[in-house]
Design a protein around this motif. Structure first.
Motif, PDB file in Angstrom:
ATOM      1  N   GLY A 157       0.787  -1.234   0.000  1.00  0.00           N
ATOM      2  CA  GLY A 157       0.000   0.000   0.000  1.00  0.00           C
ATOM      3  C   GLY A 157       0.806   1.264   0.000  1.00  0.00           C
ATOM      4  O   GLY A 157       0.261   2.358  -0.017  1.00  0.00           O
ATOM      5  N   ASN A 158       2.127   1.133   0.010  1.00  0.00           N
ATOM      6  CA  ASN A 158       2.955   2.333  -0.018  1.00  0.00           C
ATOM      7  C   ASN A 158       3.107   2.792  -1.454  1.00  0.00           C
ATOM      8  O   ASN A 158       3.617   2.063  -2.286  1.00  0.00           O
ATOM      9  CB  ASN A 158       4.326   2.040   0.604  1.00  0.00           C
ATOM     10  N   ASN A 159       2.612   3.988  -1.727  1.00  0.00           N
ATOM     11  CA  ASN A 159       2.598   4.479  -3.097  1.00  0.00           C
ATOM     12  C   ASN A 159       3.695   5.484  -3.383  1.00  0.00           C
ATOM     13  O   ASN A 159       3.622   6.201  -4.370  1.00  0.00           O
ATOM     14  CB  ASN A 159       1.243   5.131  -3.380  1.00  0.00           C
ATOM     15  N   ARG A 160       4.673   5.568  -2.518  1.00  0.00           N
ATOM     16  CA  ARG A 160       5.681   6.601  -2.663  1.00  0.00           C
ATOM     17  C   ARG A 160       7.012   6.029  -3.121  1.00  0.00           C
ATOM     18  O   ARG A 160       7.335   4.876  -2.874  1.00  0.00           O
ATOM     19  CB  ARG A 160       5.934   7.284  -1.326  1.00  0.00           C
ATOM     20  N   LEU A 161       7.788   6.916  -3.717  1.00  0.00           N
ATOM     21  CA  LEU A 161       9.192   6.634  -3.980  1.00  0.00           C
ATOM     22  C   LEU A 161      10.027   7.521  -3.071  1.00  0.00           C
ATOM     23  O   LEU A 161       9.639   8.650  -2.784  1.00  0.00           O
ATOM     24  CB  LEU A 161       9.560   6.943  -5.435  1.00  0.00           C
ATOM     25  N   ALA A 162      11.172   6.989  -2.633  1.00  0.00           N
ATOM     26  CA  ALA A 162      12.111   7.797  -1.859  1.00  0.00           C
ATOM     27  C   ALA A 162      13.348   8.021  -2.712  1.00  0.00           C
ATOM     28  O   ALA A 162      14.000   7.057  -3.128  1.00  0.00           O
ATOM     29  CB  ALA A 162      12.483   7.088  -0.568  1.00  0.00           C
ATOM     30  N   PHE A 163      13.644   9.270  -3.005  1.00  0.00           N
ATOM     31  CA  PHE A 163      14.753   9.604  -3.901  1.00  0.00           C
ATOM     32  C   PHE A 163      16.021   9.908  -3.123  1.00  0.00           C
ATOM     33  O   PHE A 163      15.981  10.496  -2.037  1.00  0.00           O
ATOM     34  CB  PHE A 163      14.398  10.832  -4.742  1.00  0.00           C
ATOM     35  N   GLY A 164      17.138   9.536  -3.710  1.00  0.00           N
ATOM     36  CA  GLY A 164      18.424   9.929  -3.168  1.00  0.00           C
ATOM     37  C   GLY A 164      18.747  11.360  -3.575  1.00  0.00           C
ATOM     38  O   GLY A 164      17.982  12.014  -4.284  1.00  0.00           O
ATOM     39  N   LYS A 165      19.917  11.838  -3.135  1.00  0.00           N
ATOM     40  CA  LYS A 165      20.284  13.224  -3.389  1.00  0.00           C
ATOM     41  C   LYS A 165      20.883  13.443  -4.778  1.00  0.00           C
ATOM     42  O   LYS A 165      21.028  14.566  -5.225  1.00  0.00           O
ATOM     43  CB  LYS A 165      21.268  13.711  -2.324  1.00  0.00           C
ATOM     44  N   GLY A 166      21.222  12.375  -5.439  1.00  0.00           N
ATOM     45  CA  GLY A 166      21.684  12.518  -6.816  1.00  0.00           C
ATOM     46  C   GLY A 166      23.176  12.465  -6.987  1.00  0.00           C
ATOM     47  O   GLY A 166      23.950  12.787  -6.092  1.00  0.00           O
ATOM     48  N   ASN A 167      23.587  12.023  -8.162  1.00  0.00           N
ATOM     49  CA  ASN A 167      24.973  11.927  -8.590  1.00  0.00           C
ATOM     50  C   ASN A 167      25.162  12.830  -9.781  1.00  0.00           C
ATOM     51  O   ASN A 167      24.463  12.668 -10.775  1.00  0.00           O
ATOM     52  CB  ASN A 167      25.230  10.503  -9.122  1.00  0.00           C
ATOM     53  N   GLN A 168      26.108  13.771  -9.719  1.00  0.00           N
ATOM     54  CA  GLN A 168      26.337  14.611 -10.884  1.00  0.00           C
ATOM     55  C   GLN A 168      27.448  13.991 -11.726  1.00  0.00           C
ATOM     56  O   GLN A 168      28.548  13.747 -11.231  1.00  0.00           O
ATOM     57  CB  GLN A 168      26.733  16.012 -10.449  1.00  0.00           C
ATOM     58  N   VAL A 169      27.157  13.741 -12.980  1.00  0.00           N
ATOM     59  CA  VAL A 169      28.122  13.148 -13.888  1.00  0.00           C
ATOM     60  C   VAL A 169      28.432  14.153 -14.998  1.00  0.00           C
ATOM     61  O   VAL A 169      27.528  14.669 -15.647  1.00  0.00           O
ATOM     62  CB  VAL A 169      27.578  11.846 -14.507  1.00  0.00           C
ATOM     63  N   VAL A 170      29.708  14.401 -15.190  1.00  0.00           N
ATOM     64  CA  VAL A 170      30.149  15.284 -16.270  1.00  0.00           C
ATOM     65  C   VAL A 170      31.000  14.453 -17.216  1.00  0.00           C
ATOM     66  O   VAL A 170      31.980  13.841 -16.799  1.00  0.00           O
ATOM     67  CB  VAL A 170      30.968  16.474 -15.731  1.00  0.00           C
ATOM     68  N   VAL A 171      30.600  14.414 -18.483  1.00  0.00           N
ATOM     69  CA  VAL A 171      31.355  13.695 -19.501  1.00  0.00           C
ATOM     70  C   VAL A 171      32.067  14.724 -20.365  1.00  0.00           C
ATOM     71  O   VAL A 171      31.426  15.542 -21.030  1.00  0.00           O
ATOM     72  CB  VAL A 171      30.434  12.814 -20.361  1.00  0.00           C
ATOM     73  N   ILE A 172      33.389  14.646 -20.358  1.00  0.00           N
ATOM     74  CA  ILE A 172      34.203  15.623 -21.072  1.00  0.00           C
ATOM     75  C   ILE A 172      34.458  15.142 -22.496  1.00  0.00           C
ATOM     76  O   ILE A 172      34.958  14.036 -22.683  1.00  0.00           O
ATOM     77  CB  ILE A 172      35.535  15.834 -20.334  1.00  0.00           C
ATOM     78  N   PRO A 173      34.093  15.961 -23.480  1.00  0.00           N
ATOM     79  CA  PRO A 173      34.273  15.526 -24.881  1.00  0.00           C
ATOM     80  C   PRO A 173      35.747  15.356 -25.230  1.00  0.00           C
ATOM     81  O   PRO A 173      36.614  16.026 -24.684  1.00  0.00           O
ATOM     82  CB  PRO A 173      33.651  16.668 -25.686  1.00  0.00           C
TER      83      PRO A 173
END
Lengths: 112, 113
Positions: free
Chosen positions: B97-113
């Motif tokens: 019955g739990n309809n929620r998602l719990a999100f993390g704080k995120g990962n920043q990814v930088v791809v250098i050309p």
């Protein structure tokens, strides 16, 4: 953006004024969510809805209320805006609860 | 409340390299999801892995889930500049019955050309 629009996209308001943000979907999905996103906190759930007139609180619901009188619209109201409510607000929808969510483009709110 | 936590928080790589990021969580889950967010945009769903699955692929993405360690990893192979974004894991708690998602704080990814 999976048929989700948010309005307004940007808003500047003053402390103490009421603010209403609107989320509109064309997918007829049952579940709708309001999140806020702040640096260092990630995405936090404010309120969600599992049907018309059926809503529940999230982890940061204080100072916010919601209404859902139609399947397609989910409104988020700040009764008396405070500077701590300056944030980016995202609406999301899903077919089933806690399954894949589709996000709107966001609303940037600045409370002065 | 349960929350996914990504590690590392920020990653900078050269185009063509692989990028790996991890997510840990604390309680039982029904599924775990990964999302991408480009600057100034909403989150976009990438992949969902259920608690009874161990590995899943989608294009250049590979996700693993280890429920015994309560962790997941997201691998992006042969990265491109367009992969520059923030990546979030989100967990769906196992409670009925739990309809929620719990999100993390995120990962920043930088791809250098």
């Amino acid at each position: 953006d999976a048929g989700i629009t948010q309005s307004p996209r940007h808003k500047v308001t003053e402390t103490g004024t009421p603010v209403t943000l609107r989320c509109h979907q064309t997918e007829n999905h049952r579940y709708m969510y309001w999140y806020r996103q702040d640096p260092g906190h990630g995405l936090r759930l404010i309120h969600y809805s599992y049907g018309v007139k059926d809503t529940d609180k999230g982890e940061v619901s204080d100072g916010y209320s919601v209404s859902r009188s139609k399947t397609e619209d989910f409104l988020l109201t700040l009764e008396s805006a405070t500077s701590s409510q300056t944030s980016v607000y995202f609406c999301a929808i899903s077919i089933q609860g806690a399954e894949t969510q589709y996000f709107g483009p966001g609303t940037r709110l600045l409370v002065l | 409340s349960q929350q996914g936590e990504e590690d590392p928080q920020a990653l900078s790589i050269q185009e063509g390299e692989n990028a790996t990021m991890n997510c840990s969580y604390k309680t039982s889950i029904n599924n775990l999801q990964w999302y991408r967010q480009n600057s100034g945009r909403g989150l976009v769903h990438l992949i969902l892995i259920r608690s009874n699955e161990r590995e899943k692929h989608s294009g250049r993405l590979r996700v693993t889930l280890d429920t015994s360690k309560k962790s997941s990893s997201l691998l992006i192979t042969a990265s491109r500049a367009a992969d520059t974004a923030s990546y979030f894991c989100a967990t769906a708690p196992g409670a009925y019955g739990n309809n929620r998602l719990a999100f993390g704080k995120g990962n920043q990814v930088v791809v250098i050309p």
